[in-house]
Design a protein around this motif. Structure first.
Motif, short mmCIF file in Angstrom:
data_model
loop_
_atom_site.label_atom_id
_atom_site.label_comp_id
_atom_site.label_asym_id
_atom_site.label_seq_id
_atom_site.Cartn_x
_atom_site.Cartn_y
_atom_site.Cartn_z
N TRP A 197 0.84 -1.23 0.00
CA TRP A 197 0.00 0.00 0.00
C TRP A 197 0.86 1.26 0.00
O TRP A 197 0.58 2.21 -0.72
N ALA A 198 1.90 1.26 0.85
CA ALA A 198 2.71 2.47 1.03
C ALA A 198 4.16 2.18 0.68
O ALA A 198 4.99 1.97 1.55
N PRO A 199 4.48 2.14 -0.63
CA PRO A 199 5.87 1.87 -1.01
C PRO A 199 6.76 3.02 -0.55
O PRO A 199 6.28 4.13 -0.36
N ASP A 200 8.05 2.74 -0.33
CA ASP A 200 8.99 3.80 0.07
C ASP A 200 8.85 4.96 -0.89
O ASP A 200 8.88 4.77 -2.10
N ALA A 201 8.78 6.15 -0.37
CA ALA A 201 8.67 7.36 -1.18
C ALA A 201 7.67 7.17 -2.31
O ALA A 201 7.99 6.71 -3.39
N GLY A 202 6.47 7.43 -2.07
CA GLY A 202 5.48 7.33 -3.14
C GLY A 202 4.09 7.44 -2.56
O GLY A 202 3.90 7.28 -1.37
N GLU A 203 3.15 7.75 -3.43
CA GLU A 203 1.75 7.84 -3.02
C GLU A 203 1.24 6.46 -2.63
O GLU A 203 1.61 5.46 -3.25
N PRO A 204 0.41 6.36 -1.61
CA PRO A 204 -0.14 5.05 -1.29
C PRO A 204 -1.01 4.51 -2.42
O PRO A 204 -1.66 5.28 -3.12
N ARG A 205 -0.97 3.20 -2.57
CA ARG A 205 -1.74 2.57 -3.65
C ARG A 205 -3.11 2.18 -3.11
O ARG A 205 -3.43 0.99 -2.97
N THR A 206 -3.89 3.21 -2.82
CA THR A 206 -5.19 2.97 -2.20
C THR A 206 -6.18 2.27 -3.14
O THR A 206 -6.95 1.42 -2.67
N PRO A 207 -6.20 2.58 -4.45
CA PRO A 207 -7.20 1.89 -5.29
C PRO A 207 -7.08 0.37 -5.21
O PRO A 207 -8.10 -0.33 -5.13
N ALA A 208 -5.85 -0.17 -5.20
CA ALA A 208 -5.70 -1.63 -5.14
C ALA A 208 -6.15 -2.16 -3.78
O ALA A 208 -6.83 -3.20 -3.69
N LEU A 209 -5.78 -1.45 -2.71
CA LEU A 209 -6.20 -1.89 -1.38
C LEU A 209 -7.72 -1.83 -1.26
O LEU A 209 -8.36 -2.76 -0.75
N ARG A 210 -8.29 -0.76 -1.78
CA ARG A 210 -9.74 -0.59 -1.70
C ARG A 210 -10.46 -1.73 -2.42
O ARG A 210 -11.42 -2.30 -1.92
N ALA A 211 -9.96 -2.10 -3.61
CA ALA A 211 -10.60 -3.18 -4.37
C ALA A 211 -10.50 -4.50 -3.60
O ALA A 211 -11.47 -5.27 -3.52
N ALA A 212 -9.34 -4.75 -3.00
CA ALA A 212 -9.16 -6.01 -2.26
C ALA A 212 -10.05 -6.01 -1.02
O ALA A 212 -10.69 -7.02 -0.69
N TYR A 213 -10.10 -4.87 -0.34
CA TYR A 213 -10.92 -4.76 0.87
C TYR A 213 -12.40 -5.01 0.53
O TYR A 213 -13.08 -5.80 1.19
N VAL A 214 -12.85 -4.32 -0.52
CA VAL A 214 -14.27 -4.42 -0.90
C VAL A 214 -14.64 -5.86 -1.24
O VAL A 214 -15.72 -6.34 -0.87
N SER A 215 -13.73 -6.58 -1.89
CA SER A 215 -14.08 -7.95 -2.30
C SER A 215 -14.20 -8.88 -1.10
O SER A 215 -14.80 -9.95 -1.20
N ALA A 216 -13.65 -8.47 0.05
CA ALA A 216 -13.71 -9.34 1.24
C ALA A 216 -14.68 -8.81 2.31
O ALA A 216 -14.78 -9.39 3.38
N CYS A 217 -15.37 -7.73 2.00
CA CYS A 217 -16.18 -7.05 3.02
C CYS A 217 -17.63 -7.54 2.96
O CYS A 217 -18.34 -7.26 2.00
N SER A 218 -18.05 -8.24 4.00
CA SER A 218 -19.41 -8.81 4.00
C SER A 218 -20.47 -7.79 4.40
O SER A 218 -21.65 -8.11 4.44
N THR A 219 -20.05 -6.55 4.71
CA THR A 219 -21.03 -5.51 5.03
C THR A 219 -21.73 -5.02 3.76
O THR A 219 -22.89 -4.58 3.82
#
Ligand code: BT5
Length: 270
Positions: A197-219
């Motif tokens: 998500w947070a590579p050294d020096a760089g913007e966090p890769r939130t879109p990928a985390l968000r997609a992974a989170y959403v696919s596992a979220c039973s809410t």
């Protein structure tokens, strides 16, 4: 129902926790709260990757001053110090990231699709809570730090559960895996998920985390009630997680994004 006797509960093996890359694990027999101890160490300058683990917490903390309870050596209770080099605006993703990392670890253990996330960061197996997460942001002399607290129930029996909505790996899968192995796997998975998500020096890769989170979220795609910090509540259908990690509800009066609160999954027919 008579409860089963507690299973054998060997202590964590500190030797096997000594060489995890990038991590320093500090193992205690007993603490009030690993989050409190990790906060103290972070304020003293402890570096990112310091992990406080306790075999027993006597004052384990949940969110909103609630308690986290577990008999000695029946679970994993730990706090990891992070010093994320991303803007504070991105920090609300840390608890969601942590929940997702715990879920990944459970799936690596073979728990499969029965393990899901309840927004924001409860980890469930078959709709019962197996892990809770408390991420706290503190100011320290060397900048802000995140204290990432995780409680994961491993060998609790039915009679030991603090609340009926809880479960443990033993109860959910019939097996209580070796806690040292689970802890190593959990920490490694957390480090990898964080680095992705947070590579050294760089913007966090939130879109990928968000997609992974959403696919596992039973809410999502459920009718829910969200109890908000101010004492009010909102009922609606959970339709998404926005780019800042808020839960989006479709309510009778339009869509509403929730940044904090307790969500109750409403069963069909309720
Ligand atoms: C949480 O709070 O779920 C966050 C729990 C974080 C615990 C870890 S343990 C290591 C680290 N050090 C600490 O002091 N804390 C962190 P919340 O969403 O507020 O849920 C708390 C509620 O969960 C309680 O009010 C109970 O209803 C329930 N609960 C308590 N102990 C539990 C357990 N072992 N398993 C499942 N549910 C539990």
């Amino acid at each position: 129902m008579t409860d089963q006797p507690s299973p054998a509960r060997p202590p964590l093996d500190s030797a096997r926790l000594g060489d995890l890359p990038g991590l320093e694990v500090l193992l205690h027999d007993e603490l009030g709260s690993t989050n409190v101890e990790a906060c103290r160490l972070a304020r003293e300058g402890a570096r990112e990757g310091t992990v406080v683990v306790a075999e027993l917490q006597t004052a384990g903390r949940g969110r909103l001053d609630r308690r986290w309870e577990a008999p000695p050596r029946s679970s994993l209770t730990l706090s990891l110090i992070l010093r994320p080099e991303v803007g504070l605006v991105h920090w609300p993703w840390l608890p969601l990231l942590t929940g997702y990392a715990v879920l990944r670890c459970l799936r690596d253990l073979g728990v499969g699709e029965a393990a899901t996330l309840k927004w924001p960061n409860d980890v469930l197996i078959d709709e019962r809570k197996v892990a809770g997460i408390l991420v706290e942001r503190i100011e320290t002399g060397s900048g802000p730090a995140a204290i990432v607290g995780i409680g994961l129930n491993v060998s609790m029996t039915e009679g030991e559960l603090p609340v009926p909505t809880a479960t443990s790996l033993l109860l959910a899968t019939g097996d209580a895996p070796d806690r040292t192995g689970v802890l190593s796997g959990l920490l490694n998975t957390l480090v990898v998920t964080y680095a992705e998500w947070a590579p050294d020096a760089g913007e966090p890769r939130t879109p990928a985390l968000r997609a992974a989170y959403v696919s596992a979220c039973s809410t999502l795609e459920r009718n829910v009630r969200a109890d908000l910090p101010g004492g009010t509540s909102v009922t609606g259908r959970a339709i998404g997680v926005d780019e800042t990690g808020r839960l989006v509800l479709a309510t009778a009066s339009g869509s509403q994004a929730i940044g904090a609160g307790d969500v109750v999954h409403i069963r069909a027919g309720e």
